[in-house]
Design a protein around this motif. Sequence first.
Motif, PDB file in Angstrom:
ATOM      1  N   PHE A  63      -2.180  10.215   2.045  1.00 29.14           N
ATOM      2  CA  PHE A  63      -1.232  10.964   1.224  1.00 29.14           C
ATOM      3  C   PHE A  63      -0.181  10.107   0.534  1.00 29.14           C
ATOM      4  CE2 PHE A  63      -2.782  13.822   4.520  1.00 29.14           C
ATOM      5  CZ  PHE A  63      -3.280  14.845   3.737  1.00 29.14           C
ATOM      6  N   SER A  64      -0.125   8.819   0.804  1.00 24.12           N
ATOM      7  CA  SER A  64       0.973   8.019   0.268  1.00 24.12           C
ATOM      8  C   SER A  64       0.710   7.446  -1.118  1.00 24.12           C
ATOM      9  CB  SER A  64       1.287   6.861   1.222  1.00 24.12           C
ATOM     10  OG  SER A  64       0.211   5.929   1.221  1.00 24.12           O
ATOM     11  N   GLY A  65      -0.533   7.299  -1.499  1.00 26.74           N
ATOM     12  CA  GLY A  65      -0.831   6.685  -2.789  1.00 26.74           C
ATOM     13  C   GLY A  65      -0.960   5.173  -2.714  1.00 26.74           C
ATOM     14  N   GLN A  66      -0.740   4.607  -1.553  1.00 21.37           N
ATOM     15  CA  GLN A  66      -0.927   3.175  -1.342  1.00 21.37           C
ATOM     16  C   GLN A  66      -2.419   2.869  -1.272  1.00 21.37           C
ATOM     17  OE1 GLN A  66       1.016   0.508  -1.081  1.00 21.37           O
ATOM     18  NE2 GLN A  66       3.009   1.474  -1.091  1.00 21.37           N
ATOM     19  N   PRO A  67      -2.792   1.616  -1.459  1.00 23.91           N
ATOM     20  CA  PRO A  67      -4.207   1.265  -1.246  1.00 23.91           C
ATOM     21  C   PRO A  67      -4.629   1.615   0.180  1.00 23.91           C
ATOM     22  CG  PRO A  67      -3.030  -0.553  -2.273  1.00 23.91           C
ATOM     23  CD  PRO A  67      -2.008   0.481  -1.921  1.00 23.91           C
ATOM     24  N   ALA A 116      -0.078  -3.264  -3.023  1.00 22.43           N
ATOM     25  CA  ALA A 116      -0.408  -2.476  -4.214  1.00 22.43           C
ATOM     26  C   ALA A 116      -0.635  -3.385  -5.420  1.00 22.43           C
ATOM     27  CB  ALA A 116       0.704  -1.474  -4.506  1.00 22.43           C
ATOM     28  N   ASN A 117       0.170  -4.431  -5.531  1.00 20.06           N
ATOM     29  CA  ASN A 117      -0.028  -5.373  -6.633  1.00 20.06           C
ATOM     30  C   ASN A 117      -1.333  -6.140  -6.477  1.00 20.06           C
ATOM     31  OD1 ASN A 117       2.250  -4.669  -8.059  1.00 20.06           O
ATOM     32  ND2 ASN A 117       3.522  -6.288  -7.192  1.00 20.06           N
ATOM     33  N   LEU A 118      -1.724  -6.453  -5.257  1.00 16.57           N
ATOM     34  CA  LEU A 118      -3.025  -7.095  -5.035  1.00 16.57           C
ATOM     35  C   LEU A 118      -4.176  -6.175  -5.421  1.00 16.57           C
ATOM     36  CD1 LEU A 118      -2.573  -8.961  -1.633  1.00 16.57           C
ATOM     37  CD2 LEU A 118      -2.930  -9.980  -3.883  1.00 16.57           C
ATOM     38  N   ALA A 119      -3.961  -4.876  -5.274  1.00 15.87           N
ATOM     39  CA  ALA A 119      -5.005  -3.906  -5.594  1.00 15.87           C
ATOM     40  C   ALA A 119      -5.049  -3.567  -7.082  1.00 15.87           C
ATOM     41  CB  ALA A 119      -4.811  -2.640  -4.778  1.00 15.87           C
ATOM     42  N   GLY A 120      -4.134  -4.130  -7.863  1.00 12.83           N
ATOM     43  CA  GLY A 120      -4.204  -3.916  -9.303  1.00 12.83           C
ATOM     44  C   GLY A 120      -2.953  -3.356  -9.951  1.00 12.83           C
ATOM     45  N   ALA A 121      -1.974  -2.959  -9.182  1.00 13.79           N
ATOM     46  CA  ALA A 121      -0.727  -2.477  -9.782  1.00 13.79           C
ATOM     47  C   ALA A 121       0.047  -3.674 -10.315  1.00 13.79           C
ATOM     48  CB  ALA A 121       0.101  -1.724  -8.749  1.00 13.79           C
TER      49      ALA A 121
END
Length: 160
Positions: A63-67, A116-121
Amino acid sequence: MIALALPWLTIFLGSLLPGWVLIASAPVLPPVGFLLFLSWRQLRPGLLPIWSGLPLGLFDDLFSGQPFGAAVLLWSLAAIVLELVEARVPWRSFFTEWLVAIGLIVAYIVMGLALANLAGAGAHIGIILPQIVISILSYPLVGRLVAVVDRFRLTPFMAV
């Protein structure tokens, strides 16, 4: 039964809460589930087992929106750190618990941004500063809420 389930339920509800209250383009609301997790672990160290970061973090990831897996990793690391602090610092005060919580809250939010930045943000670190400040300032309030819920949890009920 309710005495064991209530901490888990409050953390589950805390993980759901930020999505109910406000939908924003930038993180503003504190990670309530994580703050409740820290509060329960500090108020009652033996109540939640050290492995509880895995299922609770897994629920928060949904539910958090994190990776996916970020909260599992970070909640588990926070549980390990709290266990180490509990073993090394047996005496407690509000100030030391708040300092430990501040360190874990800042690390959680910054590492969440890094994952999140590692995942593309492509978010800048300045975007999380309001969330960090609000989380740190709201932690004593969350701790008070956990204490009230714990008092209710320990209230003896008589079956009629």
